[in-house]
Design an enzyme around this catalytic site. Structure first.
Site, PDB file in Angstrom:
ATOM      1  N   GLY A 219       0.798  -1.234   0.000  1.00 33.41           N
ATOM      2  CA  GLY A 219       0.000   0.000   0.000  1.00 33.41           C
ATOM      3  C   GLY A 219       0.825   1.277   0.000  1.00 33.41           C
TER       4      GLY A 219
ATOM      5  N   ASP B 272       7.917  -4.371   8.526  1.00 40.80           N
ATOM      6  CA  ASP B 272       6.510  -4.775   8.472  1.00 40.80           C
ATOM      7  C   ASP B 272       6.311  -6.031   9.308  1.00 40.80           C
ATOM      8  OD1 ASP B 272       4.218  -3.808   6.167  1.00 40.80           O
ATOM      9  OD2 ASP B 272       3.774  -5.626   7.307  1.00 40.80           O
TER      10      ASP B 272
ATOM     11  N   ASP C  80       6.702  -6.025  14.840  1.00 42.23           N
ATOM     12  CA  ASP C  80       5.324  -5.816  15.301  1.00 42.23           C
ATOM     13  C   ASP C  80       5.385  -4.557  16.153  1.00 42.23           C
ATOM     14  OD1 ASP C  80       2.898  -5.652  16.553  1.00 42.23           O
ATOM     15  OD2 ASP C  80       2.906  -7.693  17.346  1.00 42.23           O
ATOM     16  N   VAL C  81       4.888  -3.447  15.608  1.00 48.23           N
ATOM     17  CA  VAL C  81       5.059  -2.160  16.296  1.00 48.23           C
ATOM     18  C   VAL C  81       4.316  -2.098  17.631  1.00 48.23           C
ATOM     19  CG1 VAL C  81       5.571  -0.803  14.214  1.00 48.23           C
ATOM     20  CG2 VAL C  81       3.188  -1.036  14.988  1.00 48.23           C
TER      21      VAL C  81
ATOM     22  N   ASN D  40       4.034   4.521   9.681  1.00 49.54           N
ATOM     23  CA  ASN D  40       2.943   4.293   8.723  1.00 49.54           C
ATOM     24  C   ASN D  40       2.130   3.029   9.048  1.00 49.54           C
ATOM     25  OD1 ASN D  40       1.779   4.411   5.768  1.00 49.54           O
ATOM     26  ND2 ASN D  40       2.727   2.391   5.942  1.00 49.54           N
TER      27      ASN D  40
ATOM     28  N   SER E 264      -4.932  10.902   9.546  1.00 48.89           N
ATOM     29  CA  SER E 264      -5.908  10.639   8.475  1.00 48.89           C
ATOM     30  C   SER E 264      -6.863  11.825   8.380  1.00 48.89           C
ATOM     31  CB  SER E 264      -6.692   9.372   8.817  1.00 48.89           C
ATOM     32  OG  SER E 264      -7.850   9.290   8.019  1.00 48.89           O
TER      33      SER E 264
ATOM     34  N   TYR F 123     -10.931   3.368  14.446  1.00 48.62           N
ATOM     35  CA  TYR F 123      -9.836   3.805  13.565  1.00 48.62           C
ATOM     36  C   TYR F 123      -9.700   5.335  13.580  1.00 48.62           C
ATOM     37  CZ  TYR F 123      -7.313   4.775   9.240  1.00 48.62           C
ATOM     38  OH  TYR F 123      -6.413   5.263   8.324  1.00 48.62           O
TER      39      TYR F 123
ATOM     40  N   LYS G  42      -6.559   7.643  14.931  1.00 43.58           N
ATOM     41  CA  LYS G  42      -5.822   8.577  14.079  1.00 43.58           C
ATOM     42  C   LYS G  42      -5.875  10.006  14.627  1.00 43.58           C
ATOM     43  CE  LYS G  42      -4.063   5.785  11.113  1.00 43.58           C
ATOM     44  NZ  LYS G  42      -2.602   5.720  10.897  1.00 43.58           N
TER      45      LYS G  42
ATOM     46  N   PRO H  75      -3.465  11.600   5.112  1.00 42.21           N
ATOM     47  CA  PRO H  75      -3.890  11.254   3.748  1.00 42.21           C
ATOM     48  C   PRO H  75      -5.403  11.325   3.626  1.00 42.21           C
ATOM     49  CG  PRO H  75      -2.467   9.523   4.700  1.00 42.21           C
ATOM     50  CD  PRO H  75      -2.879  10.437   5.820  1.00 42.21           C
TER      51      PRO H  75
HETATM   52  N1  NAD Z   1      -5.564   4.230   2.383  1.00 43.27           N
HETATM   53  C1  NAD Z   1      -6.187   5.288   2.886  1.00 43.27           C
HETATM   54  O1  NAD Z   1      -7.241   5.742   2.367  1.00 43.27           O
HETATM   55  C2  NAD Z   1      -5.650   5.981   4.101  1.00 43.27           C
HETATM   56  C3  NAD Z   1      -6.223   7.210   4.488  1.00 43.27           C
HETATM   57  C4  NAD Z   1      -5.730   7.849   5.611  1.00 43.27           C
HETATM   58  C5  NAD Z   1      -4.679   7.292   6.317  1.00 43.27           C
HETATM   59  N2  NAD Z   1      -4.144   6.097   5.923  1.00 43.27           N
HETATM   60  C6  NAD Z   1      -3.059   5.551   6.693  1.00 43.27           C
HETATM   61  O2  NAD Z   1      -1.938   5.336   5.848  1.00 43.27           O
HETATM   62  C7  NAD Z   1      -1.214   4.189   6.283  1.00 43.27           C
HETATM   63  C8  NAD Z   1      -1.104   3.171   5.172  1.00 43.27           C
HETATM   64  O3  NAD Z   1      -2.381   2.883   4.652  1.00 43.27           O
HETATM   65  P1  NAD Z   1      -2.640   1.659   3.638  1.00 43.27           P
HETATM   66  O4  NAD Z   1      -3.893   1.944   2.938  1.00 43.27           O
HETATM   67  O5  NAD Z   1      -1.403   1.381   2.881  1.00 43.27           O
HETATM   68  O6  NAD Z   1      -2.911   0.494   4.718  1.00 43.27           O
HETATM   69  P2  NAD Z   1      -2.580  -1.062   4.743  1.00 43.27           P
HETATM   70  O7  NAD Z   1      -3.440  -1.660   5.793  1.00 43.27           O
HETATM   71  O8  NAD Z   1      -2.626  -1.614   3.365  1.00 43.27           O
HETATM   72  O9  NAD Z   1      -1.047  -1.109   5.187  1.00 43.27           O
HETATM   73  C9  NAD Z   1      -0.654  -1.152   6.538  1.00 43.27           C
HETATM   74  C10 NAD Z   1       0.671  -1.894   6.648  1.00 43.27           C
HETATM   75  O10 NAD Z   1       0.977  -1.978   8.050  1.00 43.27           O
HETATM   76  C11 NAD Z   1       1.386  -3.303   8.347  1.00 43.27           C
HETATM   77  N3  NAD Z   1       1.103  -3.594   9.753  1.00 43.27           N
HETATM   78  C12 NAD Z   1      -0.106  -3.849  10.314  1.00 43.27           C
HETATM   79  N4  NAD Z   1       0.042  -4.121  11.630  1.00 43.27           N
HETATM   80  C13 NAD Z   1       1.378  -4.022  11.888  1.00 43.27           C
HETATM   81  C14 NAD Z   1       2.143  -4.187  13.065  1.00 43.27           C
HETATM   82  N5  NAD Z   1       1.586  -4.528  14.237  1.00 43.27           N
HETATM   83  N6  NAD Z   1       3.475  -3.994  12.998  1.00 43.27           N
HETATM   84  C15 NAD Z   1       4.075  -3.682  11.808  1.00 43.27           C
HETATM   85  N7  NAD Z   1       3.387  -3.522  10.656  1.00 43.27           N
HETATM   86  C16 NAD Z   1       2.056  -3.695  10.709  1.00 43.27           C
HETATM   87  C17 NAD Z   1       0.590  -4.181   7.387  1.00 43.27           C
HETATM   88  O11 NAD Z   1       1.172  -5.464   7.231  1.00 43.27           O
HETATM   89  C18 NAD Z   1       0.600  -3.340   6.122  1.00 43.27           C
HETATM   90  O12 NAD Z   1       1.749  -3.615   5.341  1.00 43.27           O
HETATM   91  C19 NAD Z   1      -1.956   3.692   7.519  1.00 43.27           C
HETATM   92  O13 NAD Z   1      -1.408   4.305   8.671  1.00 43.27           O
HETATM   93  C20 NAD Z   1      -3.356   4.196   7.296  1.00 43.27           C
HETATM   94  O14 NAD Z   1      -4.070   4.306   8.499  1.00 43.27           O
HETATM   95  C21 NAD Z   1      -4.619   5.443   4.833  1.00 43.27           C
END
Ligand code: NAD
Length: 255
Positions: free
Chosen positions: A16, A36, A62-63, A89, A144, A157, A161, A187
């Protein structure tokens, strides 16, 4: 190359938007730590960076777990000798379903907070000592746009955020004397796999959101990369504690 040799940890970089940051940073010369919980994905993104001629290190983290974030920081410092940038992220986002505010289990609520909020704090806690020793560092948290407009049906969620905004401002205040910048990017609704496949979206949801923006096309992960590069670079050295919406004008407002 705006980020030549900047050692940058990007959590959740296995897919992502995190993957887009990782590739964009590598193209700017950064040494990218692809961190990740899904190590296989972290390795894949690392492979993509190698094939572009960049430098990267895959790390399992694992954060939400302090031992794991400390291990991550130690591995990076052992390999590269410093940590210049941290992008918090990683989050629980993929797999979330739009549903009413009182329908989550306590376990689901707690897991979202453990990763999205505690995880951001723990990654900072692990990395900041290295930045303090260097007298400089850049932390980029990910909030977000949902917190500005109060998007419904994702209450855990959105609340998590919103916590990132407070964390960013307070931490920026505490770390200013150490030359560490702490900012957050908000974002808009971005067409990562997680957004595309989110359950519970009404028909035409993606198009409705795009139509509410000033720029009437769906936001892509790559739309976020330039702002992250700016916040990681020396061009933003006097910017800290800020909430920066990158959303094609969806929110049209501050945090
Ligand atoms: N996509 C959107 O519309 C959007 C909008 C606003 C904010 N965001 C934020 O942007 C960021 C990325 O969004 P995305 O759409 O790529 O999300 P996503 O869920 O596809 O990606 C999240 C990543 O975090 C990893 N992850 C989950 N739990 C974890 C943990 N405990 N330790 C380490 N890694 C972990 C996952 O494996 C994944 O690779 C996130 O913080 C999300 O909240 C996204």
């Amino acid at each position: 190359m705006r980020l030549k040799d900047k050692v940058t940890i990007i959590t959740g970089a296995g897919q992502g938007i995190g993957r887009a940051y990782a590739i964009g940073f590598a193209k700017e010369g950064a040494k990218v730590v692809v961190a990740d919980i899904n190590f296989e994905n972290a390795q894949k993104v690392t492979g993509e960076i190698f094939s572009l001629g960049g430098e990267a290190l895959p790390v399992h983290v694992d954060v939400s777990d302090e031992k794991s974030t400390l291990d991550m920081a130690r591995q990076v410092a052992d390999k590269f000798g410093r940590i210049d940038v941290l992008i918090n992220n990683a989050a629980i986002y993929y797999g979330l379903r739009l549903q009413p505010w009182n329908s989550y289990s306590v376990e689901e609520w707690d897991r979202v907070f453990a990763v999205n909020v505690r995880g951001t704090w723990l990654a900072c806690k692990a990395v900041v000592p290295y930045m303090i020793a260097q007298g400089k560092g850049k932390i980029i948290n990910i909030s977000s746009g949902t917190v500005v407009v109060g998007i419904p049906f994702l209450l855990h969620y959105v609340t998590s955020k919103a916590a990132i905004v407070g964390l960013t401002r307070s931490l920026a205040t505490e770390l200013g004397d150490h030359g560490i910048n702490v900012n957050c990017i908000a974002p808009g609704f971005t067409m990562s796999e997680a957004s595309k496949t989110m359950e519970g979206k009404p028909p035409g949801f993606d198009e409705i959101v795009a139509a509410m923006q000033c720029f009437k096309r769906s936001q892509q992960p790559e739309d976020l990369v330039g702002t992250a590069i700016f916040l990681a670079s020396e061009d933003s050295d006097f910017i800290t504690g800020q909430f920066i919406a990158v959303d094609g004008g969806f929110t049209r407002s501050g945090g």
